[in-house]
Design an enzyme around this catalytic site. Structure first.
Site, PDB file in Angstrom:
ATOM      1  N   ASP A   1      20.674  16.449  15.931  1.00  0.00           N
ATOM      2  CA  ASP A   1      21.521  17.597  15.624  1.00  0.00           C
ATOM      3  C   ASP A   1      22.340  17.939  16.872  1.00  0.00           C
ATOM      4  OD1 ASP A   1      22.515  19.740  14.095  1.00  0.00           O
ATOM      5  OD2 ASP A   1      21.056  21.103  15.012  1.00  0.00           O
TER       6      ASP A   1
ATOM      7  N   ASP B   1      16.858  21.581  16.066  1.00  0.00           N
ATOM      8  CA  ASP B   1      16.380  22.900  16.488  1.00  0.00           C
ATOM      9  C   ASP B   1      15.994  23.792  15.318  1.00  0.00           C
ATOM     10  OD1 ASP B   1      19.163  23.201  15.699  1.00  0.00           O
ATOM     11  OD2 ASP B   1      19.078  25.201  16.582  1.00  0.00           O
TER      12      ASP B   1
ATOM     13  N   ASP C   1      24.419  21.562  17.408  1.00  0.00           N
ATOM     14  CA  ASP C   1      24.328  22.978  17.755  1.00  0.00           C
ATOM     15  C   ASP C   1      22.881  23.358  18.038  1.00  0.00           C
ATOM     16  OD1 ASP C   1      27.144  23.963  17.274  1.00  0.00           O
ATOM     17  OD2 ASP C   1      26.712  23.124  15.302  1.00  0.00           O
TER      18      ASP C   1
END
Length: 299
Positions: free
Chosen positions: A53, A249, A55
């Protein structure tokens, strides 16, 4: 599990049970600490591919996170196959490549895949040559154009919602009317929020919810954790799921997407999900680290 500032928090999955591998590696004698860390990261080192990922893992807004440069250098040095798979639909792969370059990190454009590309691919496979009313950024609109999907604010086949800074009441009202008139409602991803430099902002799921509530229609979401996007990522990498790891995250998108696709999962605490949040879910990541730098600086 008590986490101190110096601790590296790691969980191992074995026989469907989750055990704390290290409560505070910094309290171990140096030799033992080094052996423990090498043992723990060896299985990640052996992976052929990584889906990561962006962000909250690579950056917050326009600020690159600690350890990311070393992580990317390691991927290149070890000739690992890797893909930045982002639920954000705002930017094209070229724009993402340029964004990282502005932060001093060069990654080839071929290493990016977005929920905008996945959404455009899905819709074009369902109804080639269709039209759509779009609430979203240029990255989404351009991806749709590239798949032969035209813009239509009168009688579109689809209403498609992604992240955007031009969200307003009028667009929600118009989109709701189009859905009531028969347009199918599509969301690029299920993220409720996303991390930025100064906090958390609403993301796609939050933006599409008023349309769902006003129309009574449930949207179909294409991005993570939808297996469509994950399978495309694995195909692009050219590796089997057992040979790859998912790094993210978010428990509700990244981790569950990896689990349902058969990948080992690495949750980093540098984005949306906190260590306390993990216990709210009925599933667990294979590993938990404070950030990607904590893992790959030890390899």
């Amino acid at each position: 599990l008590q986490k101190t500032k110096k601790s590296v928090t790691i969980y191992l999955q074995k026989n469907n049970r989750y055990k704390s591998a290290i409560k505070d590696v910094c309290r171990l004698p140096d030799g033992r600490k080094e052996r423990q860390m090498k043992k723990i990261v060896s299985c990640l080192e052996d992976k052929k591919g990584f889906i990561c990922d962006m962000d909250g893992v690579i950056y917050h807004g326009n600020r690159i996170l600690p350890g990311v440069r070393e992580f990317v250098e390691w991927l290149y040095q070890e000739k690992k196959d890797f893909l930045f798979l982002t639920n954000s639909s705002e930017r094209s792969p070229l724009e993402l490549q340029q964004k990282l370059e502005r932060m001093g990190l060069y990654v080839d454009e071929s290493h990016f895949y977005t929920s905008a590309l996945a959404t455009a691919k899905f819709i074009s496979s369902q109804k080639p040559g269709c039209s759509a009313y779009v609430i979203g950024a240029p990255g989404l609109v351009n991806a749709l154009y590239d798949q032969g999907i035209t813009m239509n604010s009168i009688d579109p086949d689809y209403v498609i919602v992604g992240e955007t800074s031009s969200y307003n009441y009028e667009t929600v009202v118009h989109a709701s009317n189009l859905v009531r008139n028969g347009a199918k409602l599509i969301g690029t991803n299920t993220d409720l929020t996303g991390p930025v430099e100064d906090g958390i902002v609403p993301a796609c799921r939050a933006l599409i919810s008023p349309i769902e509530m006003a129309t009574g229609k449930k949207a179909y979401f294409v991005g993570k954790p939808n297996p469509l996007m994950m399978r495309t990522g694995l195909k692009m990498l050219g590796v089997h799921s057992a040979e790859a790891a998912m790094i993210g995250d978010r428990m509700d998108t990244d981790v569950i997407a990896g689990i349902e696709t058969g990948l080992d999962t690495v949750l980093v605490l540098s984005g949306v999900t906190s260590l306390e949040d993990v216990n709210l879910y009925p599933y667990r990541p294979t590993y938990i680290f404070n950030g990607v730098g904590d893992v790959f600086s030890e390899i």
